[in-house]
Write an enzyme that holds these catalytic residues in place. Structure first.
Site, mmCIF file in Angstrom:
data_model
loop_
_atom_site.group_PDB
_atom_site.id
_atom_site.type_symbol
_atom_site.label_atom_id
_atom_site.label_comp_id
_atom_site.label_asym_id
_atom_site.label_seq_id
_atom_site.Cartn_x
_atom_site.Cartn_y
_atom_site.Cartn_z
ATOM 1 N N GLU A 416 0.809 -1.215 0.000
ATOM 2 C CA GLU A 416 0.000 0.000 0.000
ATOM 3 C C GLU A 416 0.851 1.279 0.000
ATOM 4 O O GLU A 416 0.516 2.266 0.654
ATOM 5 C CB GLU A 416 -0.977 -0.002 1.179
ATOM 6 C CG GLU A 416 -1.989 -1.139 1.086
ATOM 7 C CD GLU A 416 -3.042 -1.088 2.173
ATOM 8 O OE1 GLU A 416 -2.835 -0.392 3.195
ATOM 9 O OE2 GLU A 416 -4.091 -1.744 2.022
ATOM 10 N N GLU A 524 -4.618 -8.686 -0.518
ATOM 11 C CA GLU A 524 -5.284 -8.411 0.761
ATOM 12 C C GLU A 524 -6.767 -8.290 0.467
ATOM 13 O O GLU A 524 -7.173 -7.481 -0.374
ATOM 14 C CB GLU A 524 -4.736 -7.133 1.386
ATOM 15 C CG GLU A 524 -5.112 -6.944 2.836
ATOM 16 C CD GLU A 524 -4.310 -5.792 3.459
ATOM 17 O OE1 GLU A 524 -3.071 -5.791 3.325
ATOM 18 O OE2 GLU A 524 -4.944 -4.895 4.045
#
Length: 814
Positions: A416, A524
């Site tokens: 991220e 994820e």
């Protein structure tokens, strides 16, 4: 001689606070606390609202460690290294008053050569001891989005080698091909260094030993070696009828490497476990292992163990992994940093595929929540401060340490990093809202030309990918993208072999068309059925990694909650209800499980349901059945409440029924009408009167041997259980022995004999009783006690709870 590695986990002295002169060999540490590694001082401190919610409301600070140890005279003149698997963080190390160096990163291995400053003792005890001093500085406790721990959180050891030896992690085993199962072509690369002052003819021999003890490969080569130089020797060979490593059959071979100098007998011997397997990611057809298509059924995991903090052990991880395997899990993502090496050993042995991840942060800080999740203002401490100087070495050390594990199939260079406006942005988007950003001020969600430009991420990703491929070309490079809506348009994916998306299932179809040559997976993902169908209904998606496999400390939503409840297992390692739903999605064998909750008018996923049938008469109860069977029928005290066909949007079958004490039973019906129905039942139980104690043991546990440690460490432990962590599952039960999950009471544990209580964990993230206390309330009628053995002999564990008979269990070595 064999390379020698002996543990340095015992007899450390510890001081919390500054001790400026503790680097000195003659320093008096007699008043310091005695500790054993691994050690995390943060979990020994009380929870406090003044600390960061991101790291679990636990303190950091400065800590000093000191150790005295002896080296026999026979090792004089050898290559001697002092090694640590992980020190969080900013470690500084001295040996015999000499400063060795520092390392900011707390998740990577650290080693220093002490050959020229070491002291030795003769057989009659003449000589001097060595003294190691370690300073750990973790004063910036808002440096992470999750709990990090503080201290020497992983094992330490001394490595003794000859002066012609492999560089650290310099032996690299890989499978070149072998999908047919008849012949496997393997390669063993040896990067060696000659630290003598003479030329040497070095013969390198590598052998593979099968699990049955048969030698299946023996290859060698001789090289001329100049003093002070390094050489790489590459050996190739074929293994006939190999036993291929897979999650179903995690077969491991023993790789034995021998170095002989100038024609003499073996000069140095190294052993390690390896696996023979091939894999590939296909842009259209997904993931293949040993030529067979397979979906990754993965979970993300953080590194802590609740009351143990970051001072985890292999035994604790093994219990967790076996539970995940029973759920149908076959893959682990080490979010978001390298984990302890024992976890990788366990994944090799138990059969889990792994995504090894390096960083959660590159050169700019992410928001770190300190007063609750997404509660402003954030703080901006963290790894970004050290990334420019240390990223290459940190990434290389992860690759080198873990590249021999057959379980590892992916290297992730970041998680991220492209999180929108955190801090990167771009004029293509005037406003960017990421996951859980509802509380961000409007200004934080809007484009600002003074913030870092997301175009900067592409060259960094390319640079990191090049570092990975410098040390390992056998595994693809990936990352976990948070905002591909933008980053994918800025060449962020150009250097990748596989693309991971976090929570972006809705983009799969479109981006598969945009990037037809790139394999995709869910790096994820949420727990819903639709997220799983995005994998099963699209061949080109290799799999998913759920957030998360296990609850973890930190990333807390606000006081008094001190952790994240995102897991399938609690912090205590007990399954939640969502565990059984996932089991029904991932297993082929029949699954049938009931859970219940008071009905409030909402039938979406409920997190506080329990496996109990204890309510008030007449209450409306939501009964949820998780199953992979085509139909099921519910019975209350023998009366049918109706039969359900197929799953609803929550991936379950639901009934709303009035509570009636007695038996709640569900029968699941296989597709074949001739097959017997599968049954699961819950009973109304009485109040707690008894304590049930269960000593968890590994299926491969052998008394007196630490089976879960690497082979060389296990051999040292063959005559002693010292250091082994026993796990005692404690349950409240009624008069008849039924587990009373509907009531919770405080439980007190005491230990006598050669053992010490490490901590109690219930999984209740709102229970801020200090982890150093020997008392904790159960959650859903259960908790776990961790007891470390401190010597030989039996250990007595005694448990007290109000209203219950005292219970005890004697832990013998037999």
């Amino acid at each position: 001689m064999d390379s020698v590695r002996f543990l340095l986990n015992d007899n450390w002295k510890f001081h919390l606070g500054e001790a400026e002169d503790a680097w000195f060999k003659g320093y008096d540490d007699s008043s310091w606390e005695s500790v054993t590694l691994p050690h995390d001082w943060s979990v020994s401190q009380p929870f406090s609202k003044e600390y960061s919610s991101g790291t679990g409301y636990l303190a950091g600070g400065i800590g000093w460690y000191r150790l005295r140890f002896s080296l026999p005279e026979e090792y004089r003149g050898k290559k001697i290294s002092i090694c640590f698997d992980g020190i969080y963080k900013n470690s500084q190390i001295w040996c015999n008053s000499y400063y060795l160096g520092k390392r900011p990163n707390g998740y990577v291995p650290v080693s220093y050569d002490i050959s020229n400053i070491a002291c030795f003792k003769s057989a009659d005890g003449q000589g001097m001891e060595n003294e190691i001093s370690v300073k750990v500085t973790h004063t910036d406790i808002a440096d992470s989005r999750w709990f990090t721990g503080s201290g020497i959180t992983r094992k330490a050891y001394v490595l003794i080698e000859e002066n012609i030896h492999p560089v650290p992690y310099g032996i690299f085993f890989s499978t070149l091909y072998g999908d047919d199962g008849k012949t496997a072509q393997v390669e063993i690369s040896h990067e060696l260094i000659n630290e003598t002052d003479k030329n040497a003819d070095v013969t390198v021999t590598s052998s593979l030993i099968s699990p049955s003890g048969k030698q299946v490969l023996n290859v060698s080569s001789c090289v001329d070696f100049e003093p002070g130089k390094s050489r790489t020797v590459v050996l190739n060979g074929c293994v006939k009828n190999p036993q291929l490593w897979s999650p179903e059959f995690p077969t491991l071979y023993t790789l034995v490497t021998e170095l002989s100098v100038n024609g003499q007998a073996p000069y140095q011997v190294y052993e390690g476990k390896v696996g023979i397997r091939t894999f590939r990611f296909d842009a259209d057809e997904g993931f293949f292992l040993n030529g067979r298509s397979m979906k990754l059924k993965g979970v993300c995991v953080h590194h802590d163990g609740g009351c143990l903090g970051a001072a985890m052990t292999a035994e604790v991880w093994e219990r967790r992994l076996l539970s995940l395997k029973e759920m149908g899990c076959n893959a682990i993502r080490t979010s978001h940093n390298p984990h302890m090496p024992e976890l990788y050993d366990l994944c090799d042995r138990l059969g889990f595929l792994m995504m090894g991840e390096a960083f959660d942060e590159w050169e700019n800080a992410k928001n770190k929540w300190s007063t609750g999740h997404n509660v402003y203002p954030p703080r901006h401490q963290g790894y970004f401060e050290d990334f420019p100087q240390w990223h290459e070495r940190d990434l290389a050390d992860m690759i080198l340490r873990d590249r021999n594990h057959p379980s590892v199939i992916l290297w992730s260079i970041g998680n991220e990093i492209d999180y929108p406006n955190d801090p990167y942005c771009h004029p293509l988007f005037s406003e960017m809202t990421g996951n859980n950003d509802a509380n961000k001020p409007a200004a934080e969600r809007q484009y600002n030309p003074d913030k870092p430009n997301m175009e900067r991420l592409a060259p960094i990703a390319a640079h990191l990918a090049e570092i990975v491929r410098r040390y390992d070309t056998t595994r693809p490079v990936t990352l976990a993208a948070a905002f591909p809506e933008l980053s994918s348009r800025l060449h962020y994916f150009d250097a990748l072999d596989v693309v991971g998306y976090n929570y972006k299932e809705h983009l799969y179809e479109e981006d598969h068309r945009r990037f037809p040559s790139l394999p995709f997976l869910g790096s994820e993902n949420g727990h819903g059925l639709k997220e799983w169908k995005a994998v099963t209904e699209n061949d080109y998606i290799s799999g998913q990694f759920l957030w998360t496999g296990i609850d973890y400390l930190g990333e807390a939503h606000g006081w008094p909650i001190h952790g994240s409840s995102a897991g399938l297992l609690t912090l205590a390692g007990f399954p939640k209800n969502r565990y059984y739903r996932r089991q029904s999605f991932w297993l082929d064998a029949p699954v049938l499980h009931l859970s219940t909750a008071r009905y409030t008018g909402d039938v979406t996923e409920y997190l506080h349901a329990s496996d109990c049938w204890n309510y008030e008469d007449g209450e409306q109860i939501l009964v949820r059945c998780y199953t992979n069977l085509p139909s099921a029928e519910l019975f209350v005290n023998g009366r049918s409440m109706g039969r359900k066909e197929g799953l609803n949007e929550e991936g379950s079958m639901d009934w709303i029924v009035p509570f009636e004490a007695g038996e709640l039973r569900v029968e699941g019906y296989p597709e074949s009408g001739d097959a017997e129905p599968v049954t699961f039942l819950l009973n109304t139980v009485g109040d707690p009167e008894r304590l049930l104690l269960n000593r968890w043991a590994s299926p491969e546990w052998i008394p007196g041997v630490l089976k879960t440690l690497p082979d060389d460490a296990a051999s040292q432990a063959a005559d002693s259980m010292t250091g082994y962590v026993e796990q005692i599952e404690i349950s409240l039960a009624d008069h008849d022995g039924n587990v009373a999950v509907h009531r919770d009471v405080p439980v007190t544990v005491s230990v006598s004999g050669p053992g010490v209580l490490l901590g109690l964990e219930s999984g209740n993230l709102a229970d801020n009783t200090p982890y150093s206390e020997p008392v904790r309330s159960t959650m859903d009628g259960r908790l776990i006690a961790y007891v470390r053995r401190t010597g030989a002999g039996s250990v007595l564990v005694t448990v007290h709870a109000e209203g219950c008979e005292e219970a005890s269990i004697r832990l013998t070595e037999d």
